[in-house]
Design an enzyme around this catalytic site. Sequence first.
Site, PDB file in Angstrom:
ATOM      1  N   SER A 194       0.652  -1.277  -0.164  1.00  0.00           N
ATOM      2  CA  SER A 194       0.178  -0.095  -0.130  1.00  0.00           C
ATOM      3  C   SER A 194       0.780   1.276   0.071  1.00  0.00           C
ATOM      4  O   SER A 194       2.056   1.177   0.207  1.00  0.00           O
ATOM      5  CB  SER A 194      -0.992   0.098   1.310  1.00  0.00           C
ATOM      6  OG  SER A 194      -0.008  -0.251   2.522  1.00  0.00           O
ATOM      7  N   ALA A 196       1.136   4.922   1.918  1.00  0.00           N
ATOM      8  CA  ALA A 196       0.783   5.552   3.292  1.00  0.00           C
ATOM      9  C   ALA A 196      -0.481   6.363   3.080  1.00  0.00           C
ATOM     10  O   ALA A 196      -0.573   7.067   2.182  1.00  0.00           O
ATOM     11  CB  ALA A 196       2.117   6.565   3.923  1.00  0.00           C
ATOM     12  N   THR A 203       5.475   0.704   1.737  1.00  0.00           N
ATOM     13  CA  THR A 203       6.468  -0.071   0.999  1.00  0.00           C
ATOM     14  C   THR A 203       6.283   0.368  -0.711  1.00  0.00           C
ATOM     15  O   THR A 203       7.350   0.751  -1.185  1.00  0.00           O
ATOM     16  CB  THR A 203       6.233  -1.654   0.980  1.00  0.00           C
ATOM     17  OG1 THR A 203       6.403  -1.748   2.412  1.00  0.00           O
ATOM     18  CG2 THR A 203       7.134  -2.113   0.243  1.00  0.00           C
ATOM     19  N   ASP A 256     -10.801   1.134  12.333  1.00  0.00           N
ATOM     20  CA  ASP A 256     -10.292   0.123  11.680  1.00  0.00           C
ATOM     21  C   ASP A 256     -10.841  -1.170  11.896  1.00  0.00           C
ATOM     22  O   ASP A 256     -10.173  -1.927  12.694  1.00  0.00           O
ATOM     23  CB  ASP A 256      -8.693  -0.199  11.350  1.00  0.00           C
ATOM     24  CG  ASP A 256      -8.170  -0.942  10.401  1.00  0.00           C
ATOM     25  OD1 ASP A 256      -8.841  -1.279   9.632  1.00  0.00           O
ATOM     26  OD2 ASP A 256      -6.757  -0.940  10.525  1.00  0.00           O
TER      27      ASP A 256
END
EC number: 2.4.2.57
Lengths: 507, 507
Positions: A194, A196, A203, A256
């Site tokens: 993903s 950020a 990454t 989340d």
Amino acid sequence: MMQLKLEHYNIKIGQHKVLLNIVDAKELGVNPGDRVRIRGHQSLSAIVDTTDDMVPPGTLGVFTEVYEHFEDWDKPVEVVPSFRSKSAAVIKKMLDKKPVVQDEIKMLVSDIVDENLSDVELSAFITASYIHGMTDDEVEWLTRAMIDTGDTIEFDTHPIMDKHSIGGVPGNKISLLIVPIVAANGLLIPKTSSRAITGAGGTADLMEVLSPVEFSSQEVKEITEKVGGALVWGGATNIAPADDKLIKIEYPLSIDPYYQMLASIMAKKGAIGADNVVMDIPVGPGTKVPTVQEGQKLARDLINLGHRLGMNVECAITYGSSPIGRRVGPSLEVKEAMKVLESMEGPNSLIEKSAALAGILLEMGGAAPRDQGKELALETLRSGKALEKMKQIIEAQGGDPNIKSDDIQTGQYTADIFASTDGYVMEFDNKWIIEIARLAGAPNDKGAGVAIHKKRGEQVKKGDPILTIYAEKEIKLDNALATAQRTNPIIVEGMLLRRIPGTYGFQ
Amino acid sequence: MMQLKLEHYNIKIGQHKVLLNIVDAKELGVNPGDRVRIRGHQSLSAIVDTTDDMVPPGTLGVFTEVYEHFEDWDKPVEVVPSFRSKSAAVIKKMLDKKPVVQDEIKMLVSDIVDENLSDVELSAFITASYIHGMTDDEVEWLTRAMIDTGDTIEFDTHPIMDKHSIGGVPGNKISLLIVPIVAANGLLIPKTSSRAITGAGGTADLMEVLSPVEFSSQEVKEITEKVGGALVWGGATNIAPADDKLIKIEYPLSIDPYYQMLASIMAKKGAIGADNVVMDIPVGPGTKVPTVQEGQKLARDLINLGHRLGMNVECAITYGSSPIGRRVGPSLEVKEAMKVLESMEGPNSLIEKSAALAGILLEMGGAAPRDQGKELALETLRSGKALEKMKQIIEAQGGDPNIKSDDIQTGQYTADIFASTDGYVMEFDNKWIIEIARLAGAPNDKGAGVAIHKKRGEQVKKGDPILTIYAEKEIKLDNALATAQRTNPIIVEGMLLRRIPGTYGFQ
């Protein structure tokens, strides 16, 4: 039924929506949030909003998502009230904590991907699953539905290896080492990552310093088959596209939901056909997983879900209270990782963690005997094979394979933060580091970020630099510096925090 | 900070929203759902969405709610990232079932009224309060905040009387009788009502057959002071405006969170300064309150909340499984109510219920001794004083005071539904009646609706008309008729449904 002429609002709003004048809405007997079916050249369903001034009676205002279904704009369309969305009924069940079946979850996820649900409905779904949680069955069905509503990759060769880190720890650049180590040992590892959202660099943001990262899933397959590994941005593939839609709702709520996190992680692994997956679960205050107990539960749940989906999952509970390595921000992190690949020079925390996790994958994939994976990983680094593999991956993704760590440019504007007294660095947490790096411009400005000279618990002398801020723009450096100085990490004089007199026995 | 030129999207979307190109959003470090502060002629905060094609980099797309804050469009504006909305943090607390304080609820309700929250945030708030419920304190604070964020009416004379019916029962036209009865006895009763959302006609839809119903709260005060009573649409006043915003979210989710319902009801009573309120709580299958036990809990909660707000509340648990009276739909219902006012001719269910509830108010307001309110109410009807008062109210609201029940036009297209066999009417519920009336055009077509000849449990002979459908448009009559015939109420031959052999004792 009503004949209406069309008016196009050239705006994508992420849902199939139409605007009716309140007069027409009353005549049709529909309220905002109801659905209508539009009969024209094609037949489709859309969510109603009403207005008393934006469109006149006799006109149907349509947003771009609906517009795209039409070809002939001059013809009026027939509009009829439609039944309540079945997915809305499923969401209602979830609010009431009633059981749902697999087909209902499938339909719901399809409607999410096809933008057939309103923000109100999506948010209710997210909130209900955040509060009520989900059963193991429901999580499995959600995961399968997320896989099935996107691209999947079928490799001819197996096993397929994969790795995932639970977020929250800055500087966690380990994929840049793990992927080449694993691929260098003959295993396939098509790693999607993903960017950020709230961090200083995912990454994908990092790898983009070295090569393009936006590829279709077919291209990911080809790159992996060619060089054994890939390091790409998952968002550019159409893998598990429901995830982005859910994140867009979760983000403003600062939540989340646990079971959706499980599904989201595992859907991406399932979609690329992973056989063996290692999970990095950083634990500690300031991470997503505050305690080891919670880390163990997460590990069990991931392993269990993997088993249901036919994947072997191993989990590593890792130390997450401090950054990994000493660089945070895309170019700074890539420089640090490349240095390790080139020469094994670099922070112990980075080398140790990468080798340990790569070692687990090497053992799972049969490239190393049990308990010898980490040593093989370290040897792969030492021998230069990992560097060689990384160069192949960079080249396969269209980057310059001859790039060296010293070539990587970091932000030209820098400023240091100094210790205000002798002592030990105490309060200095992940969130603080990330905030400074983001204020300096990371992850969008690749060269922005933070170099950490002293970590928590390390001794400093007054005037020692604790960290250096890097920025590409002077104004952002000033911004980050002002905040860093105002919220300077707390230094205490000596490790003894407070003396508690031992009165017991002396009274 | 960023300088952007403005582009206006001429659409109201119910929130302060701006569109940023993804490039600018990344540069600012903001994601969809974040907020930015816009510095220009005025300073305001808006919710961010991002796009890669709708606005180019360097441009800020603004929707009408934001647009209205600006005067000079040619000047670029400064945009800076803003902190997370405090109300969003309050909503997050509610998701986590953490306690909140009064100021937080006040701020949240202000932000709802000012359209500072996104649908995602609003839906999460509604969903969380639906699932978790609210404490007595929280409900009181919510109610007070709903009162304070809208208009309030301060009468010089007291007591102020009011009445509310929990919805769900068709034909519940009792306010058309209660208000004139109470006002005719010298008590002030400024009744605000709703329009039907899912019903066949709210009191406001009904009263509109006789006079205008859209007035400011100042006008409501004047009408009430002049003639003692008013029958107006609450939606045209600015009383408790938060309620409409919440309903717009609840409606597509098909939920009506209990504690918000309490707050919404009582806020409207508090805002007009009510001292004494009677609550009509229809109970039974197919209503909002299925059992008497639930009705009693609702009654206790309303009484308790009233006490906290300084209002006397009395509740009447009423029979709700069948329509009140025998007419459903605006004009049909008004005709039925006017007939009672003119001559006491009409269904017992309507006269009895209206007199009982009006009687409670007469006792609460001191116009009748304890236990003699209902008789006074009936006497007020019989004597023609209620009719006289109703004419005054109609005139004060700008209608024709000389209108007679016979003058009221009903839909010119009619069709009957007949009993298919001899027997008793069994399955014949509120929702079915409402659906037929709505398909026929109610509440938008005032003359549309249903006249009920046989209610549940009544005896019919094959070929007897069970009901007559009225419509203003032939196509709607056909629609309603087709559905009514397809879903004909079930008639059974004889009242004995099934014989259960009494084997006990004979074995």
